[in-house]
Motif scaffolding. Structure first.
Motif, PDB file in Angstrom:
ATOM      1  N   ARG A   1       0.848  -1.217   0.000  1.00 30.53           N
ATOM      2  CA  ARG A   1       0.000   0.000   0.000  1.00 30.53           C
ATOM      3  C   ARG A   1       0.877   1.259   0.000  1.00 30.53           C
ATOM      4  O   ARG A   1       0.709   2.147  -0.844  1.00 30.53           O
TER       5      ARG A   1
ATOM      6  N   ASP B   1      -7.869  -6.854   6.722  1.00 34.52           N
ATOM      7  CA  ASP B   1      -8.858  -5.846   7.127  1.00 34.52           C
ATOM      8  C   ASP B   1      -9.453  -5.046   5.973  1.00 34.52           C
ATOM      9  O   ASP B   1     -10.668  -4.937   5.840  1.00 34.52           O
TER      10      ASP B   1
ATOM     11  N   ASN C   1      -5.133  -2.922   2.152  1.00 38.15           N
ATOM     12  CA  ASN C   1      -4.113  -3.627   2.939  1.00 38.15           C
ATOM     13  C   ASN C   1      -3.980  -5.075   2.513  1.00 38.15           C
ATOM     14  O   ASN C   1      -3.235  -5.841   3.127  1.00 38.15           O
TER      15      ASN C   1
ATOM     16  N   ARG D   1      -8.537   5.038  12.031  1.00 38.13           N
ATOM     17  CA  ARG D   1      -7.144   5.484  11.997  1.00 38.13           C
ATOM     18  C   ARG D   1      -6.657   5.697  10.555  1.00 38.13           C
ATOM     19  O   ARG D   1      -6.094   6.746  10.232  1.00 38.13           O
TER      20      ARG D   1
ATOM     21  N   ASP E   1     -12.308  -9.456  13.860  1.00 38.01           N
ATOM     22  CA  ASP E   1     -11.331  -8.745  14.676  1.00 38.01           C
ATOM     23  C   ASP E   1     -11.805  -7.307  14.868  1.00 38.01           C
ATOM     24  O   ASP E   1     -11.553  -6.442  14.033  1.00 38.01           O
TER      25      ASP E   1
HETATM   26  N1  CTP Z   1      -4.074  -6.685   9.464  1.00 41.10           N
HETATM   27  C1  CTP Z   1      -5.393  -7.092   9.517  1.00 41.10           C
HETATM   28  N2  CTP Z   1      -6.125  -6.889  10.652  1.00 41.10           N
HETATM   29  C2  CTP Z   1      -5.554  -6.319  11.729  1.00 41.10           C
HETATM   30  C3  CTP Z   1      -4.227  -5.897  11.713  1.00 41.10           C
HETATM   31  C4  CTP Z   1      -3.495  -6.094  10.547  1.00 41.10           C
HETATM   32  O1  CTP Z   1      -5.906  -7.604   8.549  1.00 41.10           O
HETATM   33  N3  CTP Z   1      -6.275  -6.134  12.827  1.00 41.10           N
HETATM   34  C5  CTP Z   1      -3.278  -6.941   8.253  1.00 41.10           C
HETATM   35  C6  CTP Z   1      -3.352  -5.857   7.195  1.00 41.10           C
HETATM   36  O2  CTP Z   1      -3.250  -6.507   5.936  1.00 41.10           O
HETATM   37  C7  CTP Z   1      -2.121  -5.017   7.442  1.00 41.10           C
HETATM   38  C8  CTP Z   1      -1.111  -6.072   7.893  1.00 41.10           C
HETATM   39  O3  CTP Z   1      -1.893  -7.034   8.600  1.00 41.10           O
HETATM   40  O4  CTP Z   1      -1.697  -4.332   6.292  1.00 41.10           O
HETATM   41  C9  CTP Z   1       0.005  -5.534   8.757  1.00 41.10           C
HETATM   42  O5  CTP Z   1      -0.520  -4.947   9.924  1.00 41.10           O
HETATM   43  P1  CTP Z   1       0.112  -3.665  10.619  1.00 41.10           P
HETATM   44  O6  CTP Z   1       1.587  -3.746  10.544  1.00 41.10           O
HETATM   45  O7  CTP Z   1      -0.534  -3.510  11.941  1.00 41.10           O
HETATM   46  O8  CTP Z   1      -0.475  -2.472   9.761  1.00 41.10           O
HETATM   47  P2  CTP Z   1       0.017  -1.763   8.469  1.00 41.10           P
HETATM   48  O9  CTP Z   1      -1.054  -1.899   7.444  1.00 41.10           O
HETATM   49  O10 CTP Z   1       1.378  -2.180   8.083  1.00 41.10           O
HETATM   50  O11 CTP Z   1      -0.004  -0.236   8.871  1.00 41.10           O
HETATM   51  P3  CTP Z   1       0.884   0.534   9.965  1.00 41.10           P
HETATM   52  O12 CTP Z   1       2.297   0.094   9.800  1.00 41.10           O
HETATM   53  O13 CTP Z   1       0.632   1.953   9.639  1.00 41.10           O
HETATM   54  O14 CTP Z   1       0.301   0.132  11.295  1.00 41.10           O
END
Ligand code: CTP
Length: 494
Positions: free
Chosen positions: A46, A131, A135, A186, A177
């Motif tokens: 992303r 999510d 993502n 956010r 979740d």
């Molecule tokens: N993810 C998800 N559900 C969650 C947390 C995370 O599906 N509750 C998935 C998403 O695909 C996300 C990936 O796991 O892109 C990585 O999570 P995280 O590192 O928390 O978020 P990022 O998208 O990388 O964003 P940031 O680094 O800004 O937190």
């Protein structure tokens, strides 16, 4: 009404360079050698397309992610690998980049917990359990399609349109979740995206499920919202979709502008958000931002109306300071000096304004400097941010008055250095001078000396303070020991 404010230029050509990087080359090499399909996925993809920096790279393999991570780390000489068996993930550092591997999985969650039951799956199974579509984007690292975007849920289009949409029906994704509801707000705040309306409705329906999420995970997302450029957007979304009341009811209580006998007061919810945004324009400090959020938190509890004075909120600063630990404890925010900083600012946020009203004396300025200590700059940022009058003339006048006060603060500090005031006379000095054991008299004498310095009666000087100590002791019925008049003994640390 949600507003899209994103301004990213999507650039999928950024994907082309991926295979030139040693990390991705190593993953592609191992994928081919082991016959295990591998993909980069999630936030990294992303952010790459949006042109945002990202230091976490997640990979999914259709196989054993933990074993795969070991071979890649070995190839890159990036060991050790940290394995988290419970989550089926493995992580290592490659330079300053955190690299994580996981096996593709089909997940199903039990209703009362975030812990998924996991079975192996394909990349698409894995993507659909994520999510948001934005993502769930993946980059193939496999022969024949290396570098291609794998986007079965229209994530690229959603990135372009600035929409947060769930790959599956939103009720399923959020119920799987519930933290994702906070994440929706956010990302909407961080990226200036809108939450897809059906998704928004689903959050409203599922808001109560946030109860199974730990306070730590909630405050992590909340702090990310607070650290954006304009957190008011996030707080309004949190309120509108029914999440805010789940973890921060005090903030909601600020809502509403009552009117009596034709006299109204401002809506402290919007006022607080304006103060918060104003602080954010001046400072990135999370705790100063928290002080803005909490500065008027006790207004609903202290609100009174009397016909002579209209609406009053007497003591809201002290009551607010006392509410800070309760709120921090519930949200599991740190109960350390950061909380005390927030508390001090809440308690003191009305002090500077009282010094802009009359001809201010050096003594009053010294006291403010003494009480605020090193928090004085933060306090002044908060106070200036607190001016949210719609009347431009009034606003200008208030700001000008603050400029004068800031000038005066600098002048007095330069002259008297009271901001990091160290008393020139210690408790030990008092004991030596009067030959006494620890007792209340020592504290009383020290207060007299401190007040005399802050009021400008004596200077912050050991000889003058020593003399005042002797005089005060005598006044309070204690005679100094012989030989204590002069010469003054050297200072003894407490
Ligand atoms: N993810 C998800 N559900 C969650 C947390 C995370 O599906 N509750 C998935 C998403 O695909 C996300 C990936 O796991 O892109 C990585 O999570 P995280 O590192 O928390 O978020 P990022 O998208 O990388 O964003 P940031 O680094 O800004 O937190």
């Amino acid at each position: 009404m949600q507003q899209r404010t994103h301004s990213f230029t999507l650039d999928t050509s950024r994907l082309d360079g991926v295979l030139d990087q040693p990390l991705f080359r190593a993953v592609a090499w191992e994928a081919k050698a082991q016959g295990v399909p591998a993909f980069a996925i999630g936030g990294y993809v992303r952010d790459l397309i949006l042109g945002r920096p990202c230091k976490d790279i997640d990979f999914v393999v259709e196989g054993d992610g933990m074993a795969f991570a070991q071979t890649v780390a070995k190839r890159l000489k990036a060991e050790p690998v940290h394995v988290f068996k419970n989550f089926g993930t493995a992580m290592f550092m490659f330079g300053d980049v955190q690299v994580e591997f996981v096996g593709a999985r089909k997940e199903s969650y039990t209703r009362d917990s975030r812990k998924p039951e996991v079975e192996p799956g394909t990349i698409k199974d894995d993507q659909e359990r994520r999510d948001f579509t934005i993502n769930a984007l993946a980059i193939s690292l496999n022969e024949g399609s290396a570098g291609a975007l794998v986007d079965p849920f229209g994530g690229l289009l959603d990135l372009d349109r600035g929409i947060l949409r769930t790959p599956l029906g939103p009720d399923i994704t959020y119920s799987d979740d519930p933290l994702r509801m906070m994440r929706a707000v956010r990302f909407a705040t961080q990226l200036g995206f809108i939450i897809d309306p059906p998704s928004f409705e689903a959050i409203k329906r599922n808001a109560e499920r946030l109860n199974i999420i730990s306070a730590e995970r909630i405050h992590t997302e909340l702090n990310k919202i607070i650290l954006t450029k304009k957190p008011s957007v996030g707080f309004i979304l949190l309120r509108d979709c029914g999440l805010l009341e789940r973890f921060f009811p005090e903030f909601l209580e600020l809502q509403g502008a009552e009117e009596k006998d034709g006299i109204g007061h401002k809506d402290n919810f919007y006022h607080t958000l304006q103060v918060l945004d104003n602080v954010c324009a001046k400072s990135d400090d999370l705790w100063l931002r928290w002080a803005a959020i909490l500065h008027d938190i006790a207004k609903p509890k202290t609100k009174r109306f009397d016909p002579a004075h209209g609406w009053t909120f007497h003591g809201h600063e002290d009551k607010g300071a006392r509410m800070v630990p309760q709120i921090f404890r519930r949200l599991k925010l740190p109960l350390d000096e950061q909380m005390r900083f927030v508390q001090d600012l809440v308690a003191m946020h009305l002090r500077p304004i009282s010094l802009t009203k009359e001809e201010v004396t050096d003594s009053a300025v010294r006291r403010l400097l003494f009480d605020a200590g090193n928090n004085i700059e933060a306090l002044m940022i908060l106070c200036r941010a607190d001016i949210t009058s719609k009347n431009e003339k009034k606003k200008e006048r208030y700001l000008r008055n603050y400029e004068l006060l800031i000038h005066k603060l600098a002048e007095v500090e330069q002259k008297d250095q009271v901001r990091n005031f160290q008393p020139p006379i210690t408790g030990q000095d008092v004991m030596t001078a009067f030959g006494i054991e620890p007792c209340k008299l020592i504290g009383d004498i020290k207060i007299v000396i401190k007040d005399a310095i802050l009021d400008g009666v004596i200077q912050n000087d050991r000889a003058q303070a020593w003399q005042l100590m002797l005089d005060t002791g005598r006044k309070l019925g204690k005679e100094p020991l012989a030989g204590m008049e002069a010469p003054i003994p050297a200072s003894v640390a407490e």
